[in-house]
Design an enzyme around this catalytic site. Structure first.
Site, PDB file in Angstrom:
ATOM      1  CG  HIS A  15       7.630  -3.593   3.769  1.00 60.84           C
ATOM      2  ND1 HIS A  15       8.275  -3.154   4.905  1.00 60.84           N
ATOM      3  CD2 HIS A  15       6.988  -2.510   3.259  1.00 60.84           C
ATOM      4  CE1 HIS A  15       8.016  -1.869   5.088  1.00 60.84           C
ATOM      5  NE2 HIS A  15       7.234  -1.459   4.107  1.00 60.84           N
ATOM      6  CD  GLU A  51       6.820  -1.310  -0.301  1.00 62.61           C
ATOM      7  OE1 GLU A  51       6.418  -0.169  -0.067  1.00 62.61           O
ATOM      8  OE2 GLU A  51       7.898  -1.756   0.179  1.00 62.61           O
ATOM      9  CG  ASP A  66       9.535   2.438  -0.136  1.00 61.42           C
ATOM     10  OD1 ASP A  66       8.300   2.486  -0.067  1.00 61.42           O
ATOM     11  OD2 ASP A  66      10.234   1.763   0.664  1.00 61.42           O
ATOM     12  CG  HIS A 104      10.952   3.999   3.710  1.00 55.71           C
ATOM     13  ND1 HIS A 104      11.055   4.780   4.848  1.00 55.71           N
ATOM     14  CD2 HIS A 104       9.636   3.712   3.592  1.00 55.71           C
ATOM     15  CE1 HIS A 104       9.850   4.927   5.384  1.00 55.71           C
ATOM     16  NE2 HIS A 104       8.981   4.286   4.644  1.00 55.71           N
ATOM     17  CD  GLU A 120       5.082   3.561  -0.225  1.00 53.72           C
ATOM     18  OE1 GLU A 120       5.381   2.459   0.283  1.00 53.72           O
ATOM     19  OE2 GLU A 120       4.945   4.607   0.439  1.00 53.72           O
TER      20      GLU A 120
HETATM   21  O1  G3P Z   1       3.003   0.038   1.116  1.00 51.36           O
HETATM   22  C1  G3P Z   1       3.208  -0.501   2.365  1.00 51.36           C
HETATM   23  C2  G3P Z   1       4.271   0.259   3.102  1.00 51.36           C
HETATM   24  O2  G3P Z   1       5.456   0.180   2.387  1.00 51.36           O
HETATM   25  C3  G3P Z   1       3.911   1.682   3.333  1.00 51.36           C
HETATM   26  O3  G3P Z   1       4.724   2.273   4.247  1.00 51.36           O
HETATM   27  O4  G3P Z   1       6.497   3.700   5.023  1.00 51.36           O
HETATM   28  O5  G3P Z   1       6.952   1.278   4.623  1.00 51.36           O
HETATM   29  O6  G3P Z   1       6.658   2.804   2.706  1.00 51.36           O
HETATM   30  P1  G3P Z   1       6.284   2.527   4.126  1.00 51.36           P
HETATM   31 MG    MG Z   2       6.811   1.374   1.086  1.00 51.56          MG
END
Ligand code: G3P
Ligand code: MG
Length: 247
Positions: A7, A35, A37, A50, A110
């Site tokens: 993450h 993952e 953003d 993020h 994401e």
């Molecule tokens: O996709 C999982 C997670 O990344 C979603 O929440 O706020 O960490 O981007 P956030």
């Molecule tokens: Mg995320």
């Protein structure tokens, strides 16, 4: 199968969403996914961050979508985490693609929701650019597109239908209409917040035939419990300490 997703890279060891964080994640043995953003600047450049604002994770302040890339490209995205990361800048999707091509790590991209008066134009620009940049990704690397925003997922379906899509839910946002929302985006993957997630809810989603990933899970006991409940994967800030649970 139980998949571990790094993450924002490996943000327990390096500043989240920076190249340093993603590189550290790729050095975790057997980790198959990271993952990240994706956000967009006022002048339609994609950056990996993020928050809507620069304040928490850079040495600048202000809203990303209201600033031009030239104004923020020299921001340090690492000094807040530690002096040794001062040189880290806001990473670009192109840099992540290069890293993935070199390391063969799979990408969960994401798409961060865009707000403001020109939000729909910026959203379209974001998805179109992601689709274009992904053309330079090696074909054996898997891609999962995810978002809290069904408009962005719908755009992803129309612009880059070849990639799987996941709809992300906050615990409080998971209502009775969850299947309708998934069907609208032609998606069969639920990415749900871990808070107060029960075995009954996991069963409800899995028994309905959907894949289910949970965020953000940093505790090994909890991750193991979710695996035993039949969850398909977890997003974690500590991929190095949870990777042994992958199966
Ligand atoms: O996709 C999982 C997670 O990344 C979603 O929440 O706020 O960490 O981007 P956030
Ligand atoms: Mg995320």
């Amino acid at each position: 199968m139980f998949t571990i997703y790094g993450h924002r890279g490996l943000p327990s060891k390096a500043p989240e969403n920076t190249l340093a964080s993603f590189k550290k994640a790729t050095s975790v043995s057997d980790l198959k996914w990271i993952e990240l953003d994706v956000a967009i600047t006022k002048d339609e450049q994609l950056v990996i961050i993020h928050d809507d604002y620069l304040d928490r994770t850079t040495d600048m302040v202000g809203e990303v979508s209201q600033l031009n890339y030239n104004e923020i490209k020299h921001a340090s995205a690492g000094s807040w985490f530690g002096n040794e990361y001062e040189a880290e800048h806001l990473s670009t999707l192109k840099e992540i693609i290069d890293l993935a091509n070199n390391t063969k790590i799979n990408l969960n991209i994401e798409l961060k929701g865009v707000s403001g008066p020109n939000g729909s134009e910026l959203s379209e620009s974001m998805v179109t650019q992601v689709s274009e940049i992904l053309k330079s990704l090696d074909s054996q690397i898997e891609v999962l597109i995810s978002s809290f925003n069904i408009y962005l997922l719908k755009l992803a379906e129309s612009i880059m239908p070849q990639y799987q899509r996941a709809l992300i839910f906050k615990a409080s946002g998971f209502g009775k209409d969850w299947r309708t929302l998934l069907n609208f985006c032609n998606s069969n993957i639920v990415n749900i917040e871990d808070t107060k997630l029960t075995q009954a809810r996991v069963k409800e989603i899995k028994n309905a035939g959907y894949a289910l990933n949970v965020w953000t899970v940093n505790n090994q006991l909890r991750a193991n419990q979710l695996a035993n409940w039949g969850v398909d994967g977890v997003f974690t800030d500590k991929a190095d300490t949870l990777i042994h649970l992958q199966r």
